[in-house]
Design a protein around this motif. Structure first.
Motif, PDB file in Angstrom:
ATOM      1  N   LEU A   2       0.815  -1.204   0.000  1.00  0.00           N
ATOM      2  CA  LEU A   2       0.000   0.000   0.000  1.00  0.00           C
ATOM      3  C   LEU A   2       0.851   1.257   0.000  1.00  0.00           C
ATOM      4  CD1 LEU A   2      -2.730  -0.955   2.622  1.00  0.00           C
ATOM      5  CD2 LEU A   2      -3.024  -0.753   0.160  1.00  0.00           C
ATOM      6  N   ILE A   3       0.342   2.276  -0.642  1.00  0.00           N
ATOM      7  CA  ILE A   3       0.935   3.606  -0.591  1.00  0.00           C
ATOM      8  C   ILE A   3      -0.067   4.502   0.118  1.00  0.00           C
ATOM      9  CG2 ILE A   3       1.607   5.626  -1.941  1.00  0.00           C
ATOM     10  CD1 ILE A   3       2.581   3.805  -4.110  1.00  0.00           C
ATOM     11  N   THR A   4       0.418   5.296   1.057  1.00  0.00           N
ATOM     12  CA  THR A   4      -0.435   6.267   1.733  1.00  0.00           C
ATOM     13  C   THR A   4      -0.020   7.663   1.283  1.00  0.00           C
ATOM     14  OG1 THR A   4      -0.656   4.823   3.645  1.00  0.00           O
ATOM     15  CG2 THR A   4      -1.237   7.132   3.962  1.00  0.00           C
ATOM     16  N   LYS A   6      -0.373  11.649   1.635  1.00  0.00           N
ATOM     17  CA  LYS A   6      -0.660  12.540   2.756  1.00  0.00           C
ATOM     18  C   LYS A   6      -0.614  13.986   2.295  1.00  0.00           C
ATOM     19  CE  LYS A   6       1.595   9.320   5.879  1.00  0.00           C
ATOM     20  NZ  LYS A   6       2.632   9.126   6.885  1.00  0.00           N
ATOM     21  N   ASN A  12      -5.841  11.283   4.547  1.00  0.00           N
ATOM     22  CA  ASN A  12      -4.941  10.350   3.864  1.00  0.00           C
ATOM     23  C   ASN A  12      -5.704   9.499   2.855  1.00  0.00           C
ATOM     24  OD1 ASN A  12      -2.909  11.305   5.493  1.00  0.00           O
ATOM     25  ND2 ASN A  12      -2.730   9.460   6.719  1.00  0.00           N
ATOM     26  N   VAL A  13      -5.026   9.189   1.752  1.00  0.00           N
ATOM     27  CA  VAL A  13      -5.576   8.327   0.712  1.00  0.00           C
ATOM     28  C   VAL A  13      -4.645   7.128   0.587  1.00  0.00           C
ATOM     29  CG1 VAL A  13      -6.071   8.107  -1.758  1.00  0.00           C
ATOM     30  CG2 VAL A  13      -6.664  10.224  -0.554  1.00  0.00           C
ATOM     31  N   MET A  14      -5.205   5.926   0.747  1.00  0.00           N
ATOM     32  CA  MET A  14      -4.418   4.702   0.604  1.00  0.00           C
ATOM     33  C   MET A  14      -4.776   4.030  -0.707  1.00  0.00           C
ATOM     34  SD  MET A  14      -4.555   3.251   4.481  1.00  0.00           S
ATOM     35  CE  MET A  14      -3.469   1.892   4.131  1.00  0.00           C
ATOM     36  N   TYR A  16      -3.281   0.679  -3.470  1.00  0.00           N
ATOM     37  CA  TYR A  16      -2.291  -0.344  -3.789  1.00  0.00           C
ATOM     38  C   TYR A  16      -1.237   0.259  -4.710  1.00  0.00           C
ATOM     39  CZ  TYR A  16      -5.076  -4.113  -1.799  1.00  0.00           C
ATOM     40  OH  TYR A  16      -5.758  -4.937  -0.935  1.00  0.00           O
ATOM     41  N   GLN A  17       0.007  -0.122  -4.493  1.00  0.00           N
ATOM     42  CA  GLN A  17       1.113   0.428  -5.273  1.00  0.00           C
ATOM     43  C   GLN A  17       0.924   0.177  -6.766  1.00  0.00           C
ATOM     44  OE1 GLN A  17       4.994  -0.988  -4.165  1.00  0.00           O
ATOM     45  NE2 GLN A  17       6.017   0.698  -5.193  1.00  0.00           N
ATOM     46  N   TRP A 110       4.199  10.934  -0.168  1.00  0.00           N
ATOM     47  CA  TRP A 110       4.009   9.496   0.046  1.00  0.00           C
ATOM     48  C   TRP A 110       5.370   8.860   0.260  1.00  0.00           C
ATOM     49  CZ3 TRP A 110       3.690  12.033  -4.490  1.00  0.00           C
ATOM     50  CH2 TRP A 110       4.491  11.604  -5.553  1.00  0.00           C
TER      51      TRP A 110
END
Length: 112
Positions: A2-4, A6, A12-14, A16-17, A110
């Motif tokens: 996952l990438i968060t 900011k 925050n938006v998560m 998948y990479q 991120w």
């Protein structure tokens, strides 16, 4: 993985990479770690909106529908209908974050 994403301007938006990579490649950014500055946010919004509009023009094809039917069978009544998640749907939360960052003159980070 996952990438968060900011930003001080948005929750925050998560993502998948693998899904984020398409967006970050479009913006010429590294998927491991990076920043979209407040100055870059306006251009990023325009690029992402354009890509989302283009992707809507090329929604799932008949071939995909045929593949789904072949996998599940024509008379499959035990499974729910498969709904593909579009690029636009996946990208929308990040687009909203970029708009907020642009409007509030803050960065998006991120991987930090």
């Amino acid at each position: 993985m996952l990438i968060t994403f900011k930003s001080k301007a948005y929750p925050n938006v998560m993502m998948y990479q693998d899904h984020a990579r398409r967006i970050l490649d479009l913006l010429h950014k590294d998927s491991e770690r990076g920043v979209i500055t407040a100055e870059e946010a306006g251009k990023a919004v325009k690029l992402l909106e354009s890509e989302m509009e283009e992707s809507r023009k090329h929604q799932a094809s008949d071939e995909m529908e045929q593949d789904v039917k072949a996998h599940h069978g024509e008379a499959d009544t035990e499974h729910e209908t498969i709904e593909a998640v579009t690029f636009s749907t996946r990208a929308f939360p990040l687009l909203e974050m970029l708009r907020a960052a642009r409007d509030h003159q803050t960065d998006v980070l991120w991987g930090v």
